[in-house]
Design a protein around this motif. Structure first.
Motif, PDB file in Angstrom:
ATOM      1  N   UNK A   1      65.646  70.750  -2.561  1.00  0.00           N
ATOM      2  CA  UNK A   1      64.186  70.805  -2.418  1.00  0.00           C
ATOM      3  C   UNK A   1      63.663  72.124  -2.992  1.00  0.00           C
ATOM      4  N   UNK A   2      64.281  73.237  -2.558  1.00  0.00           N
ATOM      5  CA  UNK A   2      63.796  74.552  -2.997  1.00  0.00           C
ATOM      6  C   UNK A   2      63.951  74.732  -4.506  1.00  0.00           C
ATOM      7  N   UNK A   3      65.067  74.260  -5.058  1.00  0.00           N
ATOM      8  CA  UNK A   3      65.295  74.419  -6.507  1.00  0.00           C
ATOM      9  C   UNK A   3      64.297  73.579  -7.301  1.00  0.00           C
ATOM     10  N   UNK A   4      64.035  72.362  -6.844  1.00  0.00           N
ATOM     11  CA  UNK A   4      63.093  71.491  -7.566  1.00  0.00           C
ATOM     12  C   UNK A   4      61.687  72.077  -7.521  1.00  0.00           C
ATOM     13  N   UNK A   5      61.269  72.554  -6.366  1.00  0.00           N
ATOM     14  CA  UNK A   5      59.937  73.165  -6.280  1.00  0.00           C
ATOM     15  C   UNK A   5      59.852  74.407  -7.175  1.00  0.00           C
ATOM     16  N   UNK A   6      60.919  75.208  -7.189  1.00  0.00           N
ATOM     17  CA  UNK A   6      60.906  76.442  -7.990  1.00  0.00           C
ATOM     18  C   UNK A   6      60.871  76.130  -9.488  1.00  0.00           C
ATOM     19  N   UNK A   7      61.768  75.240  -9.938  1.00  0.00           N
ATOM     20  CA  UNK A   7      61.915  75.003 -11.385  1.00  0.00           C
ATOM     21  C   UNK A   7      60.782  74.110 -11.902  1.00  0.00           C
ATOM     22  N   UNK A   8      60.453  73.042 -11.151  1.00  0.00           N
ATOM     23  CA  UNK A   8      59.494  72.056 -11.662  1.00  0.00           C
ATOM     24  C   UNK A   8      58.043  72.470 -11.438  1.00  0.00           C
ATOM     25  N   UNK A   9      57.785  73.324 -10.442  1.00  0.00           N
ATOM     26  CA  UNK A   9      56.398  73.689 -10.130  1.00  0.00           C
ATOM     27  C   UNK A   9      56.135  75.188 -10.256  1.00  0.00           C
ATOM     28  N   UNK A  10      56.834  75.999  -9.472  1.00  0.00           N
ATOM     29  CA  UNK A  10      56.484  77.429  -9.421  1.00  0.00           C
ATOM     30  C   UNK A  10      56.660  78.106 -10.780  1.00  0.00           C
ATOM     31  N   UNK A  11      57.633  77.681 -11.563  1.00  0.00           N
ATOM     32  CA  UNK A  11      57.842  78.304 -12.879  1.00  0.00           C
ATOM     33  C   UNK A  11      56.574  78.208 -13.727  1.00  0.00           C
ATOM     34  N   UNK A  12      55.847  77.097 -13.603  1.00  0.00           N
ATOM     35  CA  UNK A  12      54.630  76.912 -14.411  1.00  0.00           C
ATOM     36  C   UNK A  12      53.533  77.883 -13.978  1.00  0.00           C
ATOM     37  N   UNK A  13      53.498  78.195 -12.693  1.00  0.00           N
ATOM     38  CA  UNK A  13      52.565  79.207 -12.190  1.00  0.00           C
ATOM     39  C   UNK A  13      52.920  80.573 -12.773  1.00  0.00           C
ATOM     40  N   UNK A  14      54.205  80.938 -12.736  1.00  0.00           N
ATOM     41  CA  UNK A  14      54.604  82.274 -13.197  1.00  0.00           C
ATOM     42  C   UNK A  14      54.424  82.436 -14.703  1.00  0.00           C
ATOM     43  N   UNK A  15      54.817  81.422 -15.470  1.00  0.00           N
ATOM     44  CA  UNK A  15      54.667  81.552 -16.932  1.00  0.00           C
ATOM     45  C   UNK A  15      53.187  81.592 -17.318  1.00  0.00           C
ATOM     46  N   UNK A  16      52.378  80.765 -16.657  1.00  0.00           N
ATOM     47  CA  UNK A  16      50.938  80.754 -16.979  1.00  0.00           C
ATOM     48  C   UNK A  16      50.305  82.096 -16.618  1.00  0.00           C
ATOM     49  N   UNK A  17      50.697  82.647 -15.484  1.00  0.00           N
ATOM     50  CA  UNK A  17      50.139  83.944 -15.073  1.00  0.00           C
ATOM     51  C   UNK A  17      50.444  85.013 -16.122  1.00  0.00           C
ATOM     52  N   UNK A  18      51.644  84.953 -16.697  1.00  0.00           N
ATOM     53  CA  UNK A  18      52.025  85.937 -17.711  1.00  0.00           C
ATOM     54  C   UNK A  18      51.395  85.631 -19.069  1.00  0.00           C
ATOM     55  N   UNK A  19      51.171  84.350 -19.361  1.00  0.00           N
ATOM     56  CA  UNK A  19      50.693  83.967 -20.705  1.00  0.00           C
ATOM     57  C   UNK A  19      49.177  84.061 -20.852  1.00  0.00           C
ATOM     58  N   UNK A  20      48.428  83.830 -19.781  1.00  0.00           N
ATOM     59  CA  UNK A  20      46.958  83.803 -19.909  1.00  0.00           C
ATOM     60  C   UNK A  20      46.386  85.093 -20.514  1.00  0.00           C
TER      61      UNK A  20
END
Ligand code: NAD
Length: 256
Positions: free
Chosen positions: A103-122
């Motif tokens: 559960x934790x790995x799926x939430x981290x890789x499939x969801x949270x990663x998109x938050x972190x990359x977007x925060x850095x890319x914007x």
């Protein structure tokens, strides 16, 4: 043409991510490939794309389950005009048996990663005066299936994150959208076949047509080239006013 733009594609050493990276390069974009491994064959994929399409292509190792590594992928890329959040894993089990670490790995890789990359890319997109965030969600970002609680929750989360990113960038030349594929035959899907065969006590072909493609009215898998083409379209001027939405590439799944 996307020449002069740089596309960063997470989880792109196989499957949909690699297919999307190739279509981005075909359209003229420089590309950054990524996964959590750091093998010669990973770097060779980038070299092949550079040679085939005459663009700059690099492979950068970063584990998308790690918040800092997600952000470092973007800063190490140095440029990110097009961010494609594609890294994803799956695990199939009933809720009451679902392993907590999965559960934790799926939430981290499939969801949270998109938050972190977007925060850095914007900030990079803002200083470049143009940007595209393309999140590879799923038909499971819009509908559910049993035994896929973490995946369905994460993909619905990706669709919600996409809408929020779109509103926060609405007055800027930046868009954020999610592509929702139905079934695409890639290693991720291939890995689900044995479990599903066992669960339904069926052979391979039967499980593909009757179970996996049961909800895909076309009874055809989508292709990675079709998904890449959809991502390229989202980078075109025709799509400049499309933001905060989902594009289904699912053979009619979500029309049912
Ligand atoms: P795949 O297994 O071929 O690709 C997944 C990619 O993510 C690989 O490159 C893998 O190396 C990478 N990855 C996994 N864990 C990672 C980590 N910790 N850090 C960095 N990279 C990591 O599967 P795919 O089918 O190409 O899936 C790609 C995306 O498309 C996923 O988000 C998946 O949920 C989504 N999707 C796939 C289908 C389908 O039918 N294949 C349907 C809908 C959505």
């Amino acid at each position: 043409t996307l020449s002069g733009k740089c596309a960063v594609i997470t989880g792109s050493n196989s499957g949909i991510g690699l297919g999307v990276a190739r279509e981005m390069a075909r359209a003229g974009a420089d590309v950054v490939l990524n996964s959590f491994t750091d093998r010669d064959e990973d770097h060779a994929l980038a070299a092949e794309i550079a040679a085939e399409f005459g663009v700059e292509a690099r492979y950068i190792q970063a584990d998308m389950s790690d918040a800092e590594a997600c952000r470092a992928l973007i800063t190490t890329s140095g440029r990110c005009d097009i961010l494609i959040n594609n890294a994803g894993i799956q695990h199939v089990a009933p809720v009451d048996e679902f392993p907590v670490d999965k559960w934790n790995a799926i939430l981290a890789i499939n969801l949270s990663s998109a938050f972190h990359t977007a925060a850095a890319a914007l900030p990079m997109m803002r200083s470049a005066g143009w940007g595209r965030v393309i999140n590879i969600a799923s038909a499971h970002g819009l509908t559910a299936s049993p035994y896929k609680s973490a995946y369905v929750a994460a993909k619905h989360g990706v669709v919600g994150l996409t809408k929020t990113l779109a509103l926060e960038t609405a007055e800027e030349p930046i868009t954020a959208n999610a592509i929702c594929p139905g079934y695409v035959l890639t290693p991720l899907v291939e890995a689900q076949i044995p479990d599903t065969m066992e669960k339904y006590n069926m052979g391979r072909e039967e499980v593909i047509k009757k179970v996996m493609l049961e909800r895909q009215p076309s009874r055809e898998f989508a292709t990675v080239e079709q998904l890449g083409g959809t991502a390229v379209f989202l980078c075109s001027d025709a799509a400049a006013q499309m933001t905060g939405t989902t594009l289904s590439v699912d053979g009619g799944w979500t029309a049912l």
